[in-house]
Design a protein around this motif. Structure first.
Motif, PDB file in Angstrom:
ATOM      1  N   ILE A  61      24.016 -38.711  40.900  1.00  0.00           N
ATOM      2  CA  ILE A  61      24.927 -39.859  40.784  1.00  0.00           C
ATOM      3  C   ILE A  61      24.109 -41.132  41.005  1.00  0.00           C
ATOM      4  O   ILE A  61      23.488 -41.312  42.051  1.00  0.00           O
ATOM      5  N   ILE A  62      24.106 -42.005  39.996  1.00  0.00           N
ATOM      6  CA  ILE A  62      23.359 -43.262  40.114  1.00  0.00           C
ATOM      7  C   ILE A  62      24.279 -44.476  40.215  1.00  0.00           C
ATOM      8  O   ILE A  62      23.837 -45.587  40.445  1.00  0.00           O
ATOM      9  N   GLY A  63      25.596 -44.244  40.032  1.00  0.00           N
ATOM     10  CA  GLY A  63      26.568 -45.324  40.173  1.00  0.00           C
ATOM     11  C   GLY A  63      27.966 -44.753  40.293  1.00  0.00           C
ATOM     12  O   GLY A  63      28.274 -43.716  39.695  1.00  0.00           O
ATOM     13  N   LEU A  64      28.810 -45.405  41.071  1.00  0.00           N
ATOM     14  CA  LEU A  64      30.170 -44.930  41.292  1.00  0.00           C
ATOM     15  C   LEU A  64      31.056 -46.135  41.574  1.00  0.00           C
ATOM     16  O   LEU A  64      30.739 -46.942  42.443  1.00  0.00           O
ATOM     17  N   ALA A  65      32.155 -46.272  40.803  1.00  0.00           N
ATOM     18  CA  ALA A  65      33.063 -47.408  40.999  1.00  0.00           C
ATOM     19  C   ALA A  65      34.493 -46.945  40.822  1.00  0.00           C
ATOM     20  O   ALA A  65      34.808 -46.200  39.892  1.00  0.00           O
ATOM     21  N   ASP A  66      35.353 -47.382  41.709  1.00  0.00           N
ATOM     22  CA  ASP A  66      36.776 -47.069  41.619  1.00  0.00           C
ATOM     23  C   ASP A  66      37.400 -47.927  40.519  1.00  0.00           C
ATOM     24  O   ASP A  66      37.165 -49.129  40.452  1.00  0.00           O
ATOM     25  N   THR A  67      38.203 -47.311  39.641  1.00  0.00           N
ATOM     26  CA  THR A  67      38.854 -48.063  38.567  1.00  0.00           C
ATOM     27  C   THR A  67      40.171 -48.672  39.017  1.00  0.00           C
ATOM     28  O   THR A  67      40.745 -49.487  38.305  1.00  0.00           O
ATOM     29  N   GLY A  68      40.666 -48.244  40.182  1.00  0.00           N
ATOM     30  CA  GLY A  68      41.954 -48.740  40.669  1.00  0.00           C
ATOM     31  C   GLY A  68      43.120 -47.872  40.244  1.00  0.00           C
ATOM     32  O   GLY A  68      44.239 -48.087  40.683  1.00  0.00           O
ATOM     33  N   THR A  69      42.878 -46.875  39.404  1.00  0.00           N
ATOM     34  CA  THR A  69      43.938 -45.973  38.942  1.00  0.00           C
ATOM     35  C   THR A  69      43.992 -44.753  39.849  1.00  0.00           C
ATOM     36  O   THR A  69      42.959 -44.227  40.260  1.00  0.00           O
ATOM     37  N   LEU A  93      25.720 -41.038  35.789  1.00  0.00           N
ATOM     38  CA  LEU A  93      24.918 -39.879  36.160  1.00  0.00           C
ATOM     39  C   LEU A  93      23.568 -39.914  35.454  1.00  0.00           C
ATOM     40  O   LEU A  93      23.464 -40.416  34.338  1.00  0.00           O
ATOM     41  N   LEU A  94      22.577 -39.340  36.093  1.00  0.00           N
ATOM     42  CA  LEU A  94      21.300 -39.063  35.458  1.00  0.00           C
ATOM     43  C   LEU A  94      21.272 -37.549  35.261  1.00  0.00           C
ATOM     44  O   LEU A  94      21.092 -36.785  36.212  1.00  0.00           O
ATOM     45  N   VAL A  95      21.536 -37.116  34.028  1.00  0.00           N
ATOM     46  CA  VAL A  95      21.714 -35.699  33.716  1.00  0.00           C
ATOM     47  C   VAL A  95      20.359 -35.044  33.472  1.00  0.00           C
ATOM     48  O   VAL A  95      19.518 -35.588  32.754  1.00  0.00           O
ATOM     49  N   GLU A  96      20.189 -33.861  34.064  1.00  0.00           N
ATOM     50  CA  GLU A  96      18.940 -33.120  33.947  1.00  0.00           C
ATOM     51  C   GLU A  96      19.234 -31.745  33.344  1.00  0.00           C
ATOM     52  O   GLU A  96      19.671 -30.838  34.020  1.00  0.00           O
ATOM     53  N   VAL A  97      18.999 -31.630  32.027  1.00  0.00           N
ATOM     54  CA  VAL A  97      19.193 -30.379  31.307  1.00  0.00           C
ATOM     55  C   VAL A  97      17.827 -29.774  31.042  1.00  0.00           C
ATOM     56  O   VAL A  97      16.872 -30.504  30.749  1.00  0.00           O
ATOM     57  N   ALA A  98      17.736 -28.459  31.113  1.00  0.00           N
ATOM     58  CA  ALA A  98      16.457 -27.786  30.856  1.00  0.00           C
ATOM     59  C   ALA A  98      15.926 -28.178  29.474  1.00  0.00           C
ATOM     60  O   ALA A  98      16.689 -28.332  28.518  1.00  0.00           O
ATOM     61  N   ASP A  99      14.624 -28.329  29.375  1.00  0.00           N
ATOM     62  CA  ASP A  99      13.926 -28.647  28.119  1.00  0.00           C
ATOM     63  C   ASP A  99      14.263 -30.023  27.548  1.00  0.00           C
ATOM     64  O   ASP A  99      14.107 -30.249  26.351  1.00  0.00           O
ATOM     65  N   VAL A 123      26.251 -42.265  45.712  1.00  0.00           N
ATOM     66  CA  VAL A 123      25.024 -42.561  44.975  1.00  0.00           C
ATOM     67  C   VAL A 123      23.877 -41.777  45.609  1.00  0.00           C
ATOM     68  O   VAL A 123      23.720 -41.750  46.827  1.00  0.00           O
ATOM     69  N   GLY A 124      23.112 -41.098  44.758  1.00  0.00           N
ATOM     70  CA  GLY A 124      21.989 -40.283  45.226  1.00  0.00           C
ATOM     71  C   GLY A 124      22.342 -38.814  45.385  1.00  0.00           C
ATOM     72  O   GLY A 124      21.450 -37.972  45.466  1.00  0.00           O
ATOM     73  N   GLN A 125      23.628 -38.499  45.427  1.00  0.00           N
ATOM     74  CA  GLN A 125      24.050 -37.099  45.565  1.00  0.00           C
ATOM     75  C   GLN A 125      23.849 -36.365  44.248  1.00  0.00           C
ATOM     76  O   GLN A 125      23.950 -36.952  43.171  1.00  0.00           O
ATOM     77  N   ARG A 126      23.594 -35.058  44.336  1.00  0.00           N
ATOM     78  CA  ARG A 126      23.448 -34.232  43.137  1.00  0.00           C
ATOM     79  C   ARG A 126      24.728 -33.425  42.941  1.00  0.00           C
ATOM     80  O   ARG A 126      25.321 -32.965  43.899  1.00  0.00           O
ATOM     81  N   VAL A 127      25.131 -33.307  41.675  1.00  0.00           N
ATOM     82  CA  VAL A 127      26.342 -32.564  41.334  1.00  0.00           C
ATOM     83  C   VAL A 127      26.044 -31.609  40.176  1.00  0.00           C
ATOM     84  O   VAL A 127      25.118 -31.824  39.388  1.00  0.00           O
ATOM     85  N   SER A 128      26.857 -30.581  40.099  1.00  0.00           N
ATOM     86  CA  SER A 128      26.763 -29.628  38.998  1.00  0.00           C
ATOM     87  C   SER A 128      27.580 -30.164  37.827  1.00  0.00           C
ATOM     88  O   SER A 128      28.668 -30.706  38.018  1.00  0.00           O
ATOM     89  N   VAL A 129      27.055 -30.027  36.613  1.00  0.00           N
ATOM     90  CA  VAL A 129      27.750 -30.498  35.421  1.00  0.00           C
ATOM     91  C   VAL A 129      27.653 -29.444  34.315  1.00  0.00           C
ATOM     92  O   VAL A 129      26.796 -28.561  34.353  1.00  0.00           O
ATOM     93  N   LEU A 130      28.535 -29.568  33.347  1.00  0.00           N
ATOM     94  CA  LEU A 130      28.448 -28.817  32.103  1.00  0.00           C
ATOM     95  C   LEU A 130      28.232 -29.829  30.990  1.00  0.00           C
ATOM     96  O   LEU A 130      28.922 -30.849  30.931  1.00  0.00           O
ATOM     97  N   VAL A 131      27.285 -29.554  30.105  1.00  0.00           N
ATOM     98  CA  VAL A 131      26.915 -30.480  29.040  1.00  0.00           C
ATOM     99  C   VAL A 131      27.242 -29.845  27.697  1.00  0.00           C
ATOM    100  O   VAL A 131      26.948 -28.666  27.469  1.00  0.00           O
ATOM    101  N   HIS A 132      27.849 -30.629  26.812  1.00  0.00           N
ATOM    102  CA  HIS A 132      28.146 -30.137  25.463  1.00  0.00           C
ATOM    103  C   HIS A 132      26.823 -29.855  24.746  1.00  0.00           C
ATOM    104  O   HIS A 132      25.916 -30.691  24.767  1.00  0.00           O
ATOM    105  N   PRO A 133      26.691 -28.684  24.089  1.00  0.00           N
ATOM    106  CA  PRO A 133      25.416 -28.331  23.464  1.00  0.00           C
ATOM    107  C   PRO A 133      24.967 -29.287  22.348  1.00  0.00           C
ATOM    108  O   PRO A 133      23.766 -29.521  22.194  1.00  0.00           O
TER     109      PRO A 133
END
Length: 133
Positions: free
Chosen positions: A61-69, A81-87, A109-119
């Protein structure tokens, strides 16, 4: 006064409502809300597709902001996010996502999270809160 005074007051209130009521503005506001809901439903459908076809990856996570919703007391946040996919080299993605209350400690900010990325569309990312990286 009594009954007739109350009727007169009610009639004056009705005239005031007639002067300020704009059905066209009400229709525009309703249509805008419906378009927003439709957009949210499309996003949910896309997220469900990612659950089945997405490539597991990690992101920082490189940035996080509440939208108010809020939806059911859960905030809608804009997350970068800074996404890190193999290769692939790491790349940035920004999305608006619901932040479940149980994931509040993980969302910083700075925390790592698990994601799924569209191929085929790497900018389509689903954050999997609570799933280990």
């Amino acid at each position: 006064m009594g009954l007739f005074g109350d009727l007169r007051k009610l009639q004056q209130q009705a005239k005031e409502i007639d002067r300020t009521w704009d059905p066209a503005a009400q229709m525009r506001a309703g249509m805008a809300q419906m378009q927003h809901v439709e957009q949210q439903m499309r996003a949910q459908t896309a997220d469900l597709e990612l659950v089945q076809t997405g490539v597991p990856a990690a992101a920082t996570i490189i940035g996080l902001a509440d939208t108010g919703t809020r939806v059911n007391l859960e905030p809608l946040v804009r997350i970068s996010l800074l996404v890190e996919v193999a290769d692939r080299p790491p790349y940035p993605v920004t999305r608006e996502v619901m932040l479940p209350l149980h994931a509040s400690a993980q969302a910083g900010v700075g925390q790592r999270v698990s994601v799924l990325v569209h191929p085929q569309q790497p900018d389509r990312v689903l954050v999997r809160w609570g799933v280990p990286v």
